[in-house]
Design an enzyme around this catalytic site. Structure first.
Site, PDB file in Angstrom:
ATOM      1  CG  ASP A 210      46.326  76.940 -15.851  1.00 62.17           C
ATOM      2  OD1 ASP A 210      47.260  76.664 -14.774  1.00 62.17           O
ATOM      3  OD2 ASP A 210      45.641  78.114 -15.650  1.00 62.17           O
TER       4      ASP A 210
ATOM      5  CB  CYS B 122      41.339  74.645 -18.824  1.00 68.90           C
ATOM      6  SG  CYS B 122      40.823  72.654 -18.936  1.00 68.90           S
TER       7      CYS B 122
ATOM      8  CB  ALA C 127      38.851  81.258 -19.653  1.00 71.04           C
TER       9      ALA C 127
ATOM     10  CB  CYS D   7      46.427  78.711  -8.949  1.00 73.83           C
ATOM     11  SG  CYS D   7      44.638  78.431  -9.258  1.00 73.83           S
TER      12      CYS D   7
END
Length: 469
Positions: free
Chosen positions: A323, A242, A244, A373
């Site tokens: 991620d 993933c 971008a 995150c």
């Protein structure tokens, strides 16, 4: 020091987070008052920026020292001669740290005001100027060249084009308007470009708009750590599932000295184009980016040959970075989130689909790094516990370098397993009060400790796939 209100969340989302941070394991270990205090501290810290701006040097094109010297000259210009130090991270040699000065409390508020959207406000607190599309409202007589006070509409209640706004707003600092009110709200095709040049922000950070774009990539400290934990080697075949906007993809390629193959997937076309642009800008040729859904990246039949394009055969990659798309609840500064509980909780099933694809695509003895995150237990430690049960071929691995804290209790993982995780907890240290005097007196080791602790909320887990029996 806390100067902003705590992050504004929908009540059901705040309760959901509170249940996670005050689960039985945590309350047993810390006691209820301490667990509650830590949770409230976290909510306050999320609305404030981290205490350092982090940039990663593109070591493929330049040495860290050369870029550091160029950056010192740039900061001197931006900060009108103020001498702000730049630290090279001792454990992440390609990372430079710039202390954020603030909160600055003696800024005189002006009669002329502009209101910006919450996302724009968050960017201002990390060094950005205000671009015209971010301006929601401006005082009636605002002209180009006026000194104006800029506020963030954290709850999204201000009407576009309003001349006055008395709702909840947070002061971000002063700037000089580049456009008049009439120009901003003229009804012409949407204006782009600078709207307000920030001259006295509450938090002083450098602007990186068009600053050394081939040499620098603006990245949060834990995000720059992830690729080091993955530890890609020249000649390997790596998948960024993933990818971008490509910060980690380009970092992986640079760490491999651009030797090998880095496959980057994302299912949104414009984002894939951004990855390609970043690879080109940074001079990296080993990256191949595809617009493709990572959950469907495993080739289920051997008939059709896709010639190195997705989907891929099982066990095709030496290392994989997942991620994962997540609720993003660790991002800072973030003064308000309008997300519903359904939206926040929607990521766990998607992450599991992507994780399942990653395990299938990984070679035996290959490395899989999972990161987010966000701060929720469901998207982090619970995913690790699920993965270890679901995939007996996976073993949790210690991470190098170890900069974050250990994992959070509550998912049934052992103390040993929690120590192998890295969780960056924004409530780990008090919010600093940084001015030029305190910077001059600060010891390097204390500054580095603060940079490691006072970051966005982030999570990293590293697995190795056992040999096939």
């Amino acid at each position: 020091m806390s100067i902003f209100p705590k992050i504004s969340l929908r009540p059901e989302v705040e309760n959901y987070l509170k249940e996670g941070f005050m689960n039985k394991e945590i309350v047993t270990a810390l006691g209820k008052p301490e667990a509650e205090r830590k949770f409230e501290t976290l909510l306050k810290h999320l609305s404030h920026p981290p205490s350092f701006t982090t940039v990663r040097v593109n070591t493929h094109l330049a040495s860290v020292q050369h870029v550091k010297n160029l950056l010192l000259d740039e900061l001197q210009k931006q900060f009108n001669g103020l001498s702000v130090p730049i630290l090279q991270h001792p454990d992440l040699q390609d990372v430079l740290l710039i202390p954020v000065i603030g909160p600055r409390k003696n800024i005189k508020k002006q009669q002329c005001e502009a209101i910006v959207g919450a996302q724009c406000g968050n960017a201002v607190l990390r060094g950005a100027h205000v671009y015209a599309p971010g301006i929601v409202s401006a005082s009636k007589f605002m002209k180009a060249g006026d000194v104006i006070s800029v506020y963030s509409d954290i709850k999204g209640k201000c009407k576009k084009g309003a001349k006055k706004f008395d709702g909840t707003k947070v002061f971000l600092g002063n700037g000089i308007s580049e456009l008049s009110r009439k120009e901003i709200f003229s009804g012409l095709p949407e204006l782009k470009g600078m709207g307000i040049r920030m001259t006295e922000p509450v938090y002083l950070s450098p602007s990186f708009d068009s600053v050394l774009p081939r040499y620098l990539f603006l990245q949060n400290l834990p995000s720059a750590l992830v690729s080091h934990v993955l530890n890609p080697q020249p000649g390997e075949k790596i998948l960024d599932l993933c990818a971008a906007p490509g910060g980690k993809t380009t970092h992986i390629a640079a760490l491999m000295h651009d030797q090998g193959e880095v496959i980057a997937l994302d299912k949104i076309f414009n984002k894939v184009e951004k990855i390609k642009q970043n690879a080109l800008l940074l001079g990296l040729n080993s990256i191949r980016a595809f617009c493709f859904d990572g959950t469907k990246a495993v080739k289920l039949d051997m008939v059709e040959d896709t010639e190195g394009e997705p989907p891929f055969l099982p066990e095709s990659f030496d290392r994989i970075l997942l991620d994962a798309p997540c609720s993003g609840m660790g991002q800072r500064p973030n003064m308000a989130s309008t997300w519903s509980l359904k939206e926040v909780a929607s990521y766990q099933p998607l992450q599991r689909k992507l994780f399942t694809a990653a395990v299938q695509l990984l070679k035996p003895e290959g490395v899989l790094v999972y990161s987010t995150c966000t701060i929720t237990l469901a998207e982090n430690e619970e995913q690790v516990a699920w993965a270890l049960t679901k995939f007996p071929c996976l073993q949790l691995q210690p991470q190098e370098p170890q900069i974050g804290g250990e994992g959070m209790r509550g998912a049934g993982l052992s103390c040993e397993q929690l120590k192998q995780l890295q969780r960056f907890d924004p409530s780990a240290v008090p919010l600093p009060d940084t001015d030029m005097d305190s910077l001059r007196e600060a010891r390097r080791e204390d500054m580095l400790r603060l940079a490691n602790k006072d970051s966005i909320g982030f999570f990293i887990a590293k697995f190795v796939k056992c040999k096939s029996t």
